[in-house]
Enzyme design. Structure first.
Site, PDB file in Angstrom:
ATOM      1  N   GLU A  83      -1.967  -5.345  -3.597  1.00 56.20           N
ATOM      2  CA  GLU A  83      -0.991  -4.602  -2.800  1.00 56.20           C
ATOM      3  C   GLU A  83       0.129  -5.524  -2.316  1.00 56.20           C
ATOM      4  OE1 GLU A  83      -4.048  -1.192  -1.006  1.00 56.20           O
ATOM      5  OE2 GLU A  83      -3.537  -2.957   0.188  1.00 56.20           O
ATOM      6  N   ASP A  92       0.836  -1.196   0.000  1.00 57.14           N
ATOM      7  CA  ASP A  92       0.000   0.000   0.000  1.00 57.14           C
ATOM      8  C   ASP A  92       0.875   1.251   0.000  1.00 57.14           C
ATOM      9  OD1 ASP A  92      -2.490   1.534   0.377  1.00 57.14           O
ATOM     10  OD2 ASP A  92      -1.721   1.878   2.394  1.00 57.14           O
TER      11      ASP A  92
END
EC number: 3.1.26.3
Length: 229
Positions: A121, A49
């Site tokens: 992610e 992320d």
């Protein structure tokens, strides 16, 4: 460790050859099937992320050298939010290689937006840990492609934009009402109505409440702004 045939194919779709294949295996391992000897992808998701955020922030600055922070922030949010990650994941068929527990498989986990977004992610973090930031940036920019340059100049969250519209006119924040829910548990369809204090409303359907609320908010905002010239 040697990757299975399906993960080798996935790595080709991803566009990265792993020097440490175990990183990719971990990136596609969901917590529903993890064990002390088989770690899940949650820590990689956390890292990915942040890597994605840095790449997107840098790319947006390059794409529009004159944009203000107020213009860049909503574009950034549109590019890094879970829905965007899940969309990219679907394009490279990440769902097909996710390692899931039986309960998640039975409930359609390979198609769930949250699992796909989290997995994307984690895969980004796996590339980063395998080969560094430049390699991760190359993969991200290839996969996100034209999204960086075509993201709406005003990519504000539709619910936020509608709330600001209402408050600017002295109204209470909009309400969101679930009109119906259809389909099986693993693939529900939500019908949501966005309603203003003044009585206007618009409805929209989507596979998650959040998506349906956003779509209903956008439909109502578009209608109200059109009506006001």
């Amino acid at each position: 460790m040697k990757l299975s045939a399906d993960l080798q194919d996935f790595a080709k779709r991803l566009g990265h050859r792993f020097a440490k294949p175990e990183l990719l295996v971990r990136a596609v391992t969901h917590s529903s099937i993890s064990s002390p000897t088989r770690p899940d992808n949650q820590r990689l998701e956390f890292l990915g992320d942040r890597v994605l955020g840095l790449v997107m922030a840098e790319a947006l600055l390059v794409a529009d050298t004159g944009a203000s922070e107020g213009q860049l922030a909503p574009r950034f949010n549109a590019l890094v939010r879970k829905e965007a990650c899940a969309e990219v994941a679907r394009e490279i068929d990440l769902g097909a290689v996710l390692k899931l527990g039986r309960s998640e498989m039975m409930s359609g986990g390979r198609r769930k937006e949250a699992l796909l977004g989290d997995g994307m992610e984690a895969v980004i973090a796996a590339v980063y840990q395998d080969a560094g930031f430049e390699a991760a940036r190359d993969v991200i920019l290839k996969l996100w492609g034209q999204r960086v340059t075509t993201v709406d100049a005003d990519a504000r969250d539709a619910k936020t934009a509608l709330q600001e519209w209402a408050q600017a006119r002295g109204q209470q924040p909009p309400r969101y009402v679930e009109v119906s829910r259809e389909g099986p548990d693993h693939a529900p369809v939500f019908q949501i109505a966005a309603r203003l204090e003044s009585g206007e409303e618009a409805q929209a359907s989507a596979g998650s409440k959040r998506q349906a609320e956003q779509a209903a908010a956008k439909a109502l905002l578009d209608r109200m702004e059109a009506g006001n010239g």
